[in-house]
Design a protein around this motif. Structure first.
Motif, PDB file in Angstrom:
ATOM      1  N   UNK A   1      -3.941  -0.798  -8.345  1.00 44.98           N
ATOM      2  CA  UNK A   1      -5.287  -0.227  -8.279  1.00 44.98           C
ATOM      3  C   UNK A   1      -5.194   1.125  -7.595  1.00 44.98           C
ATOM      4  N   UNK A   2      -5.977   2.075  -8.114  1.00 48.63           N
ATOM      5  CA  UNK A   2      -6.018   3.404  -7.506  1.00 48.63           C
ATOM      6  C   UNK A   2      -7.157   3.418  -6.487  1.00 48.63           C
ATOM      7  N   UNK A   3      -6.849   3.726  -5.225  1.00 45.81           N
ATOM      8  CA  UNK A   3      -7.859   3.599  -4.170  1.00 45.81           C
ATOM      9  C   UNK A   3      -8.570   4.890  -3.817  1.00 45.81           C
TER      10      UNK A   3
ATOM     11  N   UNK B   1     -10.502   2.643   0.835  1.00 43.81           N
ATOM     12  CA  UNK B   1      -9.170   2.044   1.058  1.00 43.81           C
ATOM     13  C   UNK B   1      -9.328   0.748   1.847  1.00 43.81           C
ATOM     14  N   UNK B   2     -10.116   0.800   2.928  1.00 42.42           N
ATOM     15  CA  UNK B   2     -10.346  -0.412   3.737  1.00 42.42           C
ATOM     16  C   UNK B   2     -10.924  -1.529   2.858  1.00 42.42           C
TER      17      UNK B   2
ATOM     18  N   UNK C   1      -2.802   4.755  -2.729  1.00 43.23           N
ATOM     19  CA  UNK C   1      -3.692   5.616  -1.958  1.00 43.23           C
ATOM     20  C   UNK C   1      -3.546   7.056  -2.427  1.00 43.23           C
ATOM     21  N   UNK C   2      -4.103   7.305  -3.585  1.00 45.33           N
ATOM     22  CA  UNK C   2      -4.078   8.655  -4.176  1.00 45.33           C
ATOM     23  C   UNK C   2      -5.322   8.824  -5.030  1.00 45.33           C
ATOM     24  N   UNK C   3      -5.587  10.077  -5.408  1.00 45.57           N
ATOM     25  CA  UNK C   3      -6.757  10.330  -6.266  1.00 45.57           C
ATOM     26  C   UNK C   3      -6.446  10.071  -7.732  1.00 45.57           C
ATOM     27  N   UNK C   4      -5.206  10.395  -8.133  1.00 43.34           N
ATOM     28  CA  UNK C   4      -4.816  10.144  -9.523  1.00 43.34           C
ATOM     29  C   UNK C   4      -3.361   9.723  -9.545  1.00 43.34           C
ATOM     30  N   UNK C   5      -2.946   9.169 -10.678  1.00 40.79           N
ATOM     31  CA  UNK C   5      -1.545   8.782 -10.784  1.00 40.79           C
ATOM     32  C   UNK C   5      -1.002   9.169 -12.147  1.00 40.79           C
TER      33      UNK C   5
ATOM     34  N   UNK D   1       0.876  -1.179   0.000  1.00 40.10           N
ATOM     35  CA  UNK D   1       0.000   0.000   0.000  1.00 40.10           C
ATOM     36  C   UNK D   1       0.911   1.225   0.000  1.00 40.10           C
ATOM     37  N   UNK D   2       0.663   2.167  -0.885  1.00 43.84           N
ATOM     38  CA  UNK D   2       1.606   3.289  -1.006  1.00 43.84           C
ATOM     39  C   UNK D   2       0.966   4.510  -1.648  1.00 43.84           C
ATOM     40  N   UNK D   3       1.586   5.674  -1.430  1.00 43.22           N
ATOM     41  CA  UNK D   3       1.285   6.837  -2.273  1.00 43.22           C
ATOM     42  C   UNK D   3       2.551   7.279  -3.014  1.00 43.22           C
TER      43      UNK D   3
END
Ligand code: UD1
Ligand code: UDP
Length: 369
Positions: A318-320, A327-328, A302-306, A282-284
């Motif tokens: 996967x973008x959470x 996220x959970x 754990x971000x809105x966009x990548x 799990x990362x940003x």
């Protein structure tokens, strides 16, 4: 031919290490390394593990430094180094404030600029902040754009850049990763060496993005806490970034949670080998998004966009978003649904074949000699 490599933070150092190595091996090149030391401890960890001794160290690091301080102090220091060494080209990497200052210093002093890891775009100037802007500003100045992927090349073409100056090389981070991974790696760290990687589900995580500091980061950590409370076979290992704002939130929310291990930043060899032994990540982080697919590990971002959509398209990332429930739910799903897990746990290389540095040095020689 004189080449000056400039970097200042942990991820730039990791990803410039393979380039520096290839430059050093080439007899046609006289190369020097200048670190701004925008990071200090986290940079030195990388220099040690890759056995790099900088020729110039601007030592600009200050606790709680502002973006303006980093940029101006780096720019002033770099100008002196450029005037002394007189490089034919300088290389800057990625999207940090050091990157932008290096490109600007090249421009002001009439030195050509090669941009390593060019063309990544999230499409939102405020996220990642300030990195999306740093990368675009560097692109405007650069004479050579070393783009990791075809998608990065297309981003540059869409902004009107000349295709003759764009080179698809893969990401040098993958070169570094391949150099660091070892079967049966020993950490020389009691916690990590005694972890039961076979029977426990180990989540390795990182978080540091400036735009996540505050509520989004609280949401990420609260979701992790809930995951651990519900899933008794999970252990979380989180080497916490040295940013005091990140550390405060991590300690407040995760400090007393059983089976969550907040540890100091790991050197790069230990960190990538920990990823290789983990169940999921799990990362940003940007760089971590590039490493996990090669290791066949599902990665939850754990971000809105990548600006790194290739891993998502390949099915390993996967973008959470940054809401606690989302996220959970996604982490809990991967922990408890083997089919979903298997779909994501495939080793793919959307970011390169481990030969990016070699390609970059070859292009520099071809174009400048
Ligand atoms: C920087 C980069 C970011 C990159 C990240 C990688 C910019 C604007 N940001 O963000 O693009 O993703 O590095 O980690 O260039 N600190 C230490 N010791 C260190 C490093 C940091 O104590 O070795 C603390 C300091 O208090 C410092 C704070 O962390 O003020 C933030 O460091 P800074 O370089 O400003 O930004 P990062 O968030 O690390
Ligand atoms: N990394 C490391 N030790 C750690 C955490 C990360 O060596 O404790 C490495 C990781 O393998 C990757 C890079 O640091 O190569 C990513 O850096 P970071 O997440 O700080 O920055 P970003 O990539 O988001 O710019």
């Amino acid at each position: 031919m004189k080449v000056l490599s400039i970097f200042g933070t942990r991820p730039e150092a990791v990803k410039m290490a393979p380039v520096v190595k290839k430059l050093r091996e080439n007899e046609m090149i006289e190369d020097k390394i200048c670190v701004t030391a925008q990071h200090r401890d986290m940079l030195d960890q990388v220099l040690d593990v890759f056995s790099i001794t900088p020729d110039y160290d601007l030592n600009i690091f200050q606790h709680g430094q502002t973006l303006t301080q980093i940029t101006t102090r780096a720019l002033e220091g770099l100008e002196k180094v450029i005037k002394e060494f007189k490089p034919d080209i300088l290389l800057a990497h990625g999207d940090t404030s050091t990157t932008f200052a290096a490109a600007l210093a090249g421009f002001y002093n009439n030195v050509r600029v090669g941009h390593v890891e060019a063309g990544l775009r999230s499409g939102n100037i405020y996220s990642p902040y300030p990195e999306e802007a740093n990368r675009k500003l560097t692109g405007v100045i650069a004479d050579f754009h070393f783009a990791p992927t075809e998608k990065n090349r297309l981003n540059l073409l869409n902004e009107g850049y000349n295709d003759e100056k764009i080179f698809i090389t893969g990401n040098t981070g993958i070169d570094a990763l391949f150099e660091m991974i070892e079967d049966d790696f020993k950490f020389n760290n009691e916690l990590l060496d005694n972890m039961d990687y076979e029977n426990k589900k180990i989540i390795s995580m990182t978080a540091h993005r400036k735009e996540n500091i505050g509520k989004p980061m609280e949401n990420i950590f609260s979701a992790i806490k809930e995951v651990v409370l519900k899933n008794k076979d999970v252990e979380v290992i989180y080497p916490v970034h040295l940013n005091p704002k990140v550390r405060e939130i991590a300690n407040r929310i995760l400090g007393d949670v059983d089976r969550v291990h907040l540890i100091e930043p790991l050197d790069n060899k230990a960190f990538v080998n920990l990823q290789a032994k983990s169940y999921l990540i799990v990362t940003d982080s940007g760089g971590v998004q590039e490493e996990a697919p090669s290791l066949g590990k599902p990665i939850l971002v754990a971000r809105r966009e990548t600006e790194r959509p290739e891993g998502i398209e390949a099915g390993t990332a996967k973008l959470l978003g940054v809401e606690k429930e989302g996220i959970f739910n996604e982490i809990d799903l991967l922990l408890n649904n083997q089919e979903e897990y298997n779909k994501m746990a495939n080793a793919v290389n959307p970011y390169g074949d481990g030969k990016a540095a070699e390609k970059i040095v070859k292009i520099i020689i071809e174009k400048l000699s």
